[in-house]
Design a protein around this motif. Sequence first.
Motif, PDB file in Angstrom:
ATOM      1  N   ASP A 150      21.281  57.515  84.161  1.00  0.00           N
ATOM      2  CA  ASP A 150      21.594  56.414  83.234  1.00  0.00           C
ATOM      3  C   ASP A 150      20.818  55.157  83.622  1.00  0.00           C
ATOM      4  OD1 ASP A 150      24.834  55.705  81.719  1.00  0.00           O
ATOM      5  OD2 ASP A 150      23.041  56.737  80.995  1.00  0.00           O
ATOM      6  N   SER A 151      20.792  54.860  84.921  1.00  0.00           N
ATOM      7  CA  SER A 151      20.122  53.618  85.366  1.00  0.00           C
ATOM      8  C   SER A 151      18.621  53.701  85.098  1.00  0.00           C
ATOM      9  CB  SER A 151      20.377  53.385  86.853  1.00  0.00           C
ATOM     10  OG  SER A 151      19.703  54.367  87.597  1.00  0.00           O
ATOM     11  N   ASP A 152      18.062  54.919  85.135  1.00  0.00           N
ATOM     12  CA  ASP A 152      16.631  55.078  84.841  1.00  0.00           C
ATOM     13  C   ASP A 152      16.353  55.084  83.339  1.00  0.00           C
ATOM     14  OD1 ASP A 152      15.879  55.215  87.469  1.00  0.00           O
ATOM     15  OD2 ASP A 152      15.867  57.400  87.549  1.00  0.00           O
ATOM     16  N   LYS A 153      17.432  55.117  82.542  1.00  0.00           N
ATOM     17  CA  LYS A 153      17.288  55.205  81.082  1.00  0.00           C
ATOM     18  C   LYS A 153      16.388  56.372  80.685  1.00  0.00           C
ATOM     19  CE  LYS A 153      18.387  50.356  80.038  1.00  0.00           C
ATOM     20  NZ  LYS A 153      19.382  50.566  81.126  1.00  0.00           N
ATOM     21  N   VAL A 154      16.709  57.530  81.237  1.00  0.00           N
ATOM     22  CA  VAL A 154      15.950  58.754  80.969  1.00  0.00           C
ATOM     23  C   VAL A 154      16.230  59.263  79.556  1.00  0.00           C
ATOM     24  CG1 VAL A 154      16.079  61.207  81.616  1.00  0.00           C
ATOM     25  CG2 VAL A 154      15.676  59.480  83.364  1.00  0.00           C
ATOM     26  N   ASP A 155      15.171  59.738  78.895  1.00  0.00           N
ATOM     27  CA  ASP A 155      15.337  60.283  77.537  1.00  0.00           C
ATOM     28  C   ASP A 155      15.597  61.786  77.545  1.00  0.00           C
ATOM     29  OD1 ASP A 155      14.597  57.795  76.178  1.00  0.00           O
ATOM     30  OD2 ASP A 155      12.593  58.181  77.002  1.00  0.00           O
ATOM     31  N   LEU A 156      15.073  62.455  78.587  1.00  0.00           N
ATOM     32  CA  LEU A 156      15.152  63.916  78.625  1.00  0.00           C
ATOM     33  C   LEU A 156      15.250  64.385  80.071  1.00  0.00           C
ATOM     34  CD1 LEU A 156      14.681  66.580  76.780  1.00  0.00           C
ATOM     35  CD2 LEU A 156      12.352  66.488  77.698  1.00  0.00           C
ATOM     36  N   ILE A 157      16.075  65.376  80.308  1.00  0.00           N
ATOM     37  CA  ILE A 157      16.189  65.997  81.634  1.00  0.00           C
ATOM     38  C   ILE A 157      15.552  67.380  81.565  1.00  0.00           C
ATOM     39  CG2 ILE A 157      17.744  66.859  83.419  1.00  0.00           C
ATOM     40  CD1 ILE A 157      19.906  64.976  82.307  1.00  0.00           C
ATOM     41  N   CYS A 158      14.652  67.655  82.527  1.00  0.00           N
ATOM     42  CA  CYS A 158      14.072  68.994  82.644  1.00  0.00           C
ATOM     43  C   CYS A 158      14.638  69.652  83.904  1.00  0.00           C
ATOM     44  CB  CYS A 158      12.559  68.912  82.776  1.00  0.00           C
ATOM     45  SG  CYS A 158      11.727  68.248  81.321  1.00  0.00           S
ATOM     46  N   LEU A 159      15.344  70.752  83.742  1.00  0.00           N
ATOM     47  CA  LEU A 159      15.818  71.534  84.894  1.00  0.00           C
ATOM     48  C   LEU A 159      14.672  72.472  85.278  1.00  0.00           C
ATOM     49  CD1 LEU A 159      19.396  72.513  83.614  1.00  0.00           C
ATOM     50  CD2 LEU A 159      18.718  70.481  84.930  1.00  0.00           C
ATOM     51  N   ALA A 160      14.257  72.420  86.533  1.00  0.00           N
ATOM     52  CA  ALA A 160      13.110  73.232  86.961  1.00  0.00           C
ATOM     53  C   ALA A 160      13.425  73.856  88.313  1.00  0.00           C
ATOM     54  CB  ALA A 160      11.865  72.358  87.045  1.00  0.00           C
ATOM     55  N   GLY A 161      13.978  75.037  88.271  1.00  0.00           N
ATOM     56  CA  GLY A 161      14.394  75.657  89.525  1.00  0.00           C
ATOM     57  C   GLY A 161      15.617  74.952  90.090  1.00  0.00           C
ATOM     58  N   PHE A 162      16.417  74.376  89.212  1.00  0.00           N
ATOM     59  CA  PHE A 162      17.657  73.685  89.623  1.00  0.00           C
ATOM     60  C   PHE A 162      18.755  74.724  89.651  1.00  0.00           C
ATOM     61  CE2 PHE A 162      20.212  70.096  90.482  1.00  0.00           C
ATOM     62  CZ  PHE A 162      21.370  70.129  89.725  1.00  0.00           C
ATOM     63  N   MET A 163      19.356  74.916  90.833  1.00  0.00           N
ATOM     64  CA  MET A 163      20.232  76.069  90.997  1.00  0.00           C
ATOM     65  C   MET A 163      21.722  75.727  90.976  1.00  0.00           C
ATOM     66  SD  MET A 163      17.916  78.163  90.859  1.00  0.00           S
ATOM     67  CE  MET A 163      18.451  79.785  91.262  1.00  0.00           C
ATOM     68  N   ARG A 164      22.093  74.686  90.254  1.00  0.00           N
ATOM     69  CA  ARG A 164      23.509  74.366  90.105  1.00  0.00           C
ATOM     70  C   ARG A 164      23.897  74.524  88.643  1.00  0.00           C
ATOM     71  NH1 ARG A 164      26.451  74.756  94.053  1.00  0.00           N
ATOM     72  NH2 ARG A 164      27.968  73.251  93.306  1.00  0.00           N
ATOM     73  N   LEU A 165      25.072  75.098  88.407  1.00  0.00           N
ATOM     74  CA  LEU A 165      25.577  75.167  87.039  1.00  0.00           C
ATOM     75  C   LEU A 165      26.150  73.804  86.687  1.00  0.00           C
ATOM     76  CD1 LEU A 165      27.361  78.625  86.742  1.00  0.00           C
ATOM     77  CD2 LEU A 165      25.206  77.868  85.743  1.00  0.00           C
ATOM     78  N   LEU A 166      25.894  73.353  85.486  1.00  0.00           N
ATOM     79  CA  LEU A 166      26.378  72.046  85.036  1.00  0.00           C
ATOM     80  C   LEU A 166      27.623  72.259  84.172  1.00  0.00           C
ATOM     81  CD1 LEU A 166      22.840  70.698  84.222  1.00  0.00           C
ATOM     82  CD2 LEU A 166      24.325  69.813  86.036  1.00  0.00           C
ATOM     83  N   THR A 167      28.583  71.329  84.289  1.00  0.00           N
ATOM     84  CA  THR A 167      29.825  71.497  83.525  1.00  0.00           C
ATOM     85  C   THR A 167      29.568  71.252  82.042  1.00  0.00           C
ATOM     86  OG1 THR A 167      30.401  69.160  83.663  1.00  0.00           O
ATOM     87  CG2 THR A 167      31.181  70.594  85.472  1.00  0.00           C
ATOM     88  N   ASP A 168      30.495  71.744  81.244  1.00  0.00           N
ATOM     89  CA  ASP A 168      30.407  71.524  79.797  1.00  0.00           C
ATOM     90  C   ASP A 168      30.290  70.036  79.500  1.00  0.00           C
ATOM     91  OD1 ASP A 168      32.585  74.190  78.520  1.00  0.00           O
ATOM     92  OD2 ASP A 168      30.974  74.176  80.003  1.00  0.00           O
ATOM     93  N   GLY A 169      31.052  69.231  80.257  1.00  0.00           N
ATOM     94  CA  GLY A 169      31.056  67.778  80.018  1.00  0.00           C
ATOM     95  C   GLY A 169      29.684  67.178  80.180  1.00  0.00           C
ATOM     96  N   PHE A 170      28.984  67.591  81.256  1.00  0.00           N
ATOM     97  CA  PHE A 170      27.643  67.044  81.492  1.00  0.00           C
ATOM     98  C   PHE A 170      26.684  67.516  80.382  1.00  0.00           C
ATOM     99  CE2 PHE A 170      24.565  65.131  84.354  1.00  0.00           C
ATOM    100  CZ  PHE A 170      23.374  65.722  83.959  1.00  0.00           C
TER     101      PHE A 170
END
Length: 203
Positions: free
Chosen positions: A76-96
Amino acid sequence: LKVAVLISGSGSNLQALIDMCAKDDAPAEIARVISNVESAYGLERAKQADIKTTVIDHKKYNGREAFEEALHQVLDSDKVDLICLAGFMRLLTDGFVQKWRDRLINIHPALLPSFKGLHTHERAIEAGVKFHGATVHYVRPAMDEGPIIVQAAVPVLPGDSADDLGARVLEQEHRIYPLALKLIAERKVRVSGEKVIYNGVEN
Ligand code: GRF
């Protein structure tokens, strides 16, 4: 387009995205690389490219929500427009996933919907499929599901080991992930509901 790349490991896909964004006419900029693993080599790749890095170690948080709150604050602080998961090995919750719906993409080393989950190359060989590959998709709550943006297929050759096949797939990953990001950043592709629209034409 401001992008954050989330990693957990070597970051070879991150490197492909860095290389695309380093081009003069690149339509996207990687604002930050975040890893949940302190020793991830991808962090070195980011530093080499003068990209800000943050480690958010999930083991230091009690529960997924607390970990994701830390993640969200940085994003949020970086004001990112898009997140790219690249070999990210954590499952994200429905909320996120809902909070970042349609602004969150992933690359999976298989031709989705086949071979969701882990050890995809071993499973493809075991299944005797003749084609395997990689998929870039919008993330939805269910693991390795979501509207498909780009895919690449590679042959499974007789005698292939999982490593042989994995290397052939990885080569294609490094081509289609930057391609997918470019298409999104240049607004040549977008998602509407569960449909991916290419330049106004539904796939
Ligand atoms: C790759 O197979 C990718 O498809 C999967 O994680 C593996 C390692 O990726 N998501 P990288 O080298 O860390 O980008």
